[in-house]
Design a protein around this motif. Structure first.
Motif, short mmCIF file in Angstrom:
data_model
loop_
_atom_site.label_atom_id
_atom_site.label_comp_id
_atom_site.label_asym_id
_atom_site.label_seq_id
_atom_site.Cartn_x
_atom_site.Cartn_y
_atom_site.Cartn_z
N LEU A 154 -3.39 8.53 5.33
CA LEU A 154 -4.68 8.87 5.17
C LEU A 154 -5.58 8.05 6.09
O LEU A 154 -6.59 8.40 6.92
CB LEU A 154 -5.18 9.11 3.86
N GLN A 155 -5.39 6.79 6.01
CA GLN A 155 -6.22 5.70 6.63
C GLN A 155 -6.08 5.90 8.01
O GLN A 155 -7.12 5.67 8.93
CB GLN A 155 -5.79 4.33 6.07
N LEU A 156 -4.90 5.94 8.64
CA LEU A 156 -4.39 6.21 9.95
C LEU A 156 -5.19 7.23 10.55
O LEU A 156 -5.66 7.23 11.67
CB LEU A 156 -3.14 6.16 9.95
N MET A 214 0.96 -1.01 0.01
CA MET A 214 0.05 -0.17 0.20
C MET A 214 1.11 1.25 0.11
O MET A 214 1.94 1.42 0.87
CB MET A 214 -0.99 -0.04 1.39
N LYS A 215 0.65 2.14 -0.71
CA LYS A 215 1.28 3.43 -0.97
C LYS A 215 1.20 4.10 0.69
O LYS A 215 0.20 4.21 1.25
CB LYS A 215 0.74 4.33 -1.84
N LYS A 216 2.43 4.81 0.78
CA LYS A 216 2.42 5.47 2.16
C LYS A 216 1.44 6.38 2.52
O LYS A 216 0.83 6.66 3.43
CB LYS A 216 3.71 6.20 2.31
N GLU A 234 -14.53 4.92 9.64
CA GLU A 234 -14.11 3.38 9.24
C GLU A 234 -13.80 3.70 7.61
O GLU A 234 -14.40 4.29 7.04
CB GLU A 234 -15.52 2.51 9.39
N THR A 235 -12.75 2.91 7.50
CA THR A 235 -12.20 3.08 6.24
C THR A 235 -12.08 1.84 5.35
O THR A 235 -11.96 0.79 6.09
CB THR A 235 -10.54 3.92 6.19
#
Length: 69
Positions: free
Chosen positions: A8-10, A1-3, A18-19
């Protein structure tokens, strides 16, 4: 997964969102058809289908569903 996706998810999950991340456009489109999403973040530089095309597909599906009710 791209950094940048992971960051963004974190950040979103830290704020209690929820992502779900899809790295495959076909999988993303099938999931968009299956369920409702309050927010969709799209990458407009996707290799096989642009984020704009995913958005157009989602909008067309939404309009089609609204017409049936």
């Amino acid at each position: 997964m791209k950094k940048y996706l992971k960051v963004l998810q974190l950040e979103l999950e830290h704020e209690r969102y929820e992502t779900t991340i899809f790295m495959d456009v076909i999988m993303a489109l099938s999931r968009v058809e299956e369920q409702s999403w309050p927010l969709i973040l799209l990458d407009f530089m996707l290799p096989t289908l642009s984020g704009m095309e995913v958005l157009r597909t989602k909008l067309a599906l939404t309009a089609e569903i609204q017409e049936t009710y």
